[in-house]
Design a protein around this motif. Structure first.
Motif, mmCIF file in Angstrom:
data_model
loop_
_atom_site.group_PDB
_atom_site.id
_atom_site.type_symbol
_atom_site.label_atom_id
_atom_site.label_comp_id
_atom_site.label_asym_id
_atom_site.label_seq_id
_atom_site.Cartn_x
_atom_site.Cartn_y
_atom_site.Cartn_z
ATOM 1 N N ARG A 77 -12.172 -15.236 -5.351
ATOM 2 C CA ARG A 77 -13.117 -14.381 -6.061
ATOM 3 C C ARG A 77 -13.332 -13.028 -5.376
ATOM 4 O O ARG A 77 -13.713 -12.052 -6.004
ATOM 5 N N ARG A 78 -13.061 -12.963 -4.072
ATOM 6 C CA ARG A 78 -13.254 -11.690 -3.365
ATOM 7 C C ARG A 78 -12.417 -10.568 -3.966
ATOM 8 O O ARG A 78 -12.821 -9.411 -3.992
ATOM 9 N N ARG A 79 -11.219 -10.919 -4.421
ATOM 10 C CA ARG A 79 -10.333 -9.918 -5.020
ATOM 11 C C ARG A 79 -10.991 -9.222 -6.204
ATOM 12 O O ARG A 79 -10.810 -8.029 -6.422
ATOM 13 N N TRP A 80 -11.724 -9.974 -6.987
ATOM 14 C CA TRP A 80 -12.314 -9.443 -8.217
ATOM 15 C C TRP A 80 -13.406 -8.423 -7.930
ATOM 16 O O TRP A 80 -13.635 -7.519 -8.752
ATOM 17 N N SER A 81 -14.073 -8.560 -6.802
ATOM 18 C CA SER A 81 -15.183 -7.649 -6.501
ATOM 19 C C SER A 81 -14.696 -6.225 -6.240
ATOM 20 O O SER A 81 -15.474 -5.281 -6.315
ATOM 21 N N ARG A 82 -13.400 -6.055 -5.948
ATOM 22 C CA ARG A 82 -12.870 -4.719 -5.661
ATOM 23 C C ARG A 82 -12.227 -4.055 -6.866
ATOM 24 O O ARG A 82 -11.700 -2.948 -6.756
ATOM 25 N N GLN A 84 -11.724 -1.914 -10.053
ATOM 26 C CA GLN A 84 -12.343 -0.745 -10.679
ATOM 27 C C GLN A 84 -11.482 -0.329 -11.874
ATOM 28 O O GLN A 84 -10.255 -0.297 -11.785
ATOM 29 N N ILE A 133 -5.557 -6.264 -10.393
ATOM 30 C CA ILE A 133 -6.326 -6.879 -9.311
ATOM 31 C C ILE A 133 -5.456 -7.164 -8.089
ATOM 32 O O ILE A 133 -5.899 -7.003 -6.948
#
Length: 420
Positions: A77-82, A84, A133
């Motif tokens: 899920r960390r990937r999704w937070s970046r 844009q 992503i």
């Protein structure tokens, strides 16, 4: 497949795991559930490929990325937070939503507007999102290229078997593929098909994987370079052995472009005029202002060109142009909005073989413009970066061009995961 897709995230780095699942699924699952088996006496022209919605809605082109993204959401899920957005994302989103708007203007769309929109989200939107992503940095792209190349290389034993015999993996596992007899017999031996939608798709897949291997060779550390040289040579041999002339020519163009100094700077300087000329030629082609059919049959120079193409062994090119010309009158009936129907070409008893006219016939100029804006904006962005020396953008630029040029005459595409 859903259960197995979790395993790579447990033992492989995340940058590799996503591509192991996605590319592995595309290589190992059947394209769809075909209602009819291959028949040497019947050419299944109505099967348009999985890039667009049709009567074959259950397809690995969207099932695999859907499962891949679900696993990613749960385990990475960390990937999704970046993530844009950029305006090209809205263009691809608009293309996926267009069937819903189109429904206000057409009666009885087939598939329904909702199903068509969902299908486009799966086949274009999800793979686009995975690319946005997971292809952010140099190491991400190296992971993608590595998995694409090695996954293709792993298929070598089956490639050899299908290349020298009539054995077909799809026949052994799922029954005869509808296109099992189309273009399989080549100048020497047979063109493999494995679990691809068509031999054409196999050819362009091998060509792009080969280019990715050469790119990976250039990006490798000195101690790994011998390995990548060997892999590149093997994949080059595989592509040549496919005897897909169009794919081989595209690969040669790609390698020449990549290894020629300042080629990307030149490309940037002529991008605008090339686009303008392409649009004019496309409009002339679709409008039939230039009567290509009559020129090819009655004009001395036109007949000479057609005869020389056929003599060179590329009679399929002439045939594909002929299929386009048969469909043009039907395209012009709903040129702005589109017909909303996947089988709009039925009355011609044939269909266009390339993607552009299939999009125009089903989704009209509005839908085609949305898709073109998304792809061209991505291409322009990468050409700019490539001209400034970005090696990742050089890879993307070349692959986008290979994809786009192949799609002009082929609707069985290299899957659009990296068109960003």
């Amino acid at each position: 497949f859903g259960g197995l897709s979790i395993a790579p995230f447990a033992w492989a780095p995340r940058a590799y795991a996503i591509w192991i699942v996605l590319i592995g699924g595309w290589l190992l699952l059947p394209p769809t559930v075909y209602p009819v088996a291959g028949n040497r006496l019947v050419f299944p022209f109505w099967i348009i490929g999985s890039a667009l919605p049709s009567d074959l809605l259950i397809a690995k082109v969207w099932v695999v990325p859907a499962i891949t993204l679900l696993v990613s959401l749960g385990l990475d899920r960390r990937r999704w937070s970046r993530f844009q957005t950029n305006w090209a994302d809205f263009a691809i989103l608009a293309f996926c939503l267009w069937p819903l708007g189109q429904a206000f203007f057409v009666t009885r769309p087939d598939p329904s507007a909702l199903l068509s929109s969902l299908y486009l989200f799966g086949s274009w939107g999800l793979t686009w999102l995975i690319g946005r992503i997971y292809l952010r940095e140099q190491k991400d792209v190296e992971a993608f290229a590595t998995v694409l190349v090695l996954a293709t290389l792993i298929m070598l034993p089956l490639i050899v078997i299908e290349g020298v015999s009539t054995f077909r993996l799809h026949t052994a596992l799922f029954g005869q593929h509808p296109f099992v007899f189309d273009g399989v017999e080549r100048y020497a031996g047979y063109r493999p098909q494995l679990l691809f939608e068509h031999g054409n798709q196999y050819g362009i897949w091998c060509a792009i994987a080969t280019f990715a291997a050469f790119w990976r060779m250039g990006a490798a550390r000195s101690e790994d370079r011998c390995f990548w040289i060997g892999v590149s040579c093997i994949l080059l041999a595989i592509t040549i052995a496919s005897q897909s002339i169009g794919a081989i020519l595209l690969l040669l163009m790609a390698l020449a472009m990549y290894f020629t100094p300042n080629s990307f700077k030149l490309m940037r300087s002529i991008a605008a005029i090339t686009l303008a000329i392409s649009l004019v030629l496309g409009l002339l082609y679709v409008s039939e202002i230039v009567p290509l059919r009559s020129i090819g049959k009655t004009n001395v120079i036109g007949k000479a060109v057609v005869d020389s193409i056929r003599a060179s062994g590329k009679g399929s090119f002439v045939w594909r142009v002929g299929q386009d010309l048969k469909a043009l009158p039907l395209v012009k009936r709903n040129r702005i909005i589109g017909s909303g129907r996947w089988n709009w070409f039925d009355t011609a008893n044939s269909r266009p073989w390339g993607l552009p006219l299939l999009v125009l016939g089903q989704f009209g100029l509005i839908g085609a413009a949305m898709l073109a804006m998304a792809l061209l904006s991505a291409l322009y962005r990468h050409i700019n970066s490539a001209a400034q020396g970005c090696d990742v953008s050089r890879l993307f630029t070349v692959v986008l061009l290979m994809f786009g040029l192949d799609a002009l005459m082929n609707s069985f595409l290299f899957y659009p995961a990296i068109l960003v």
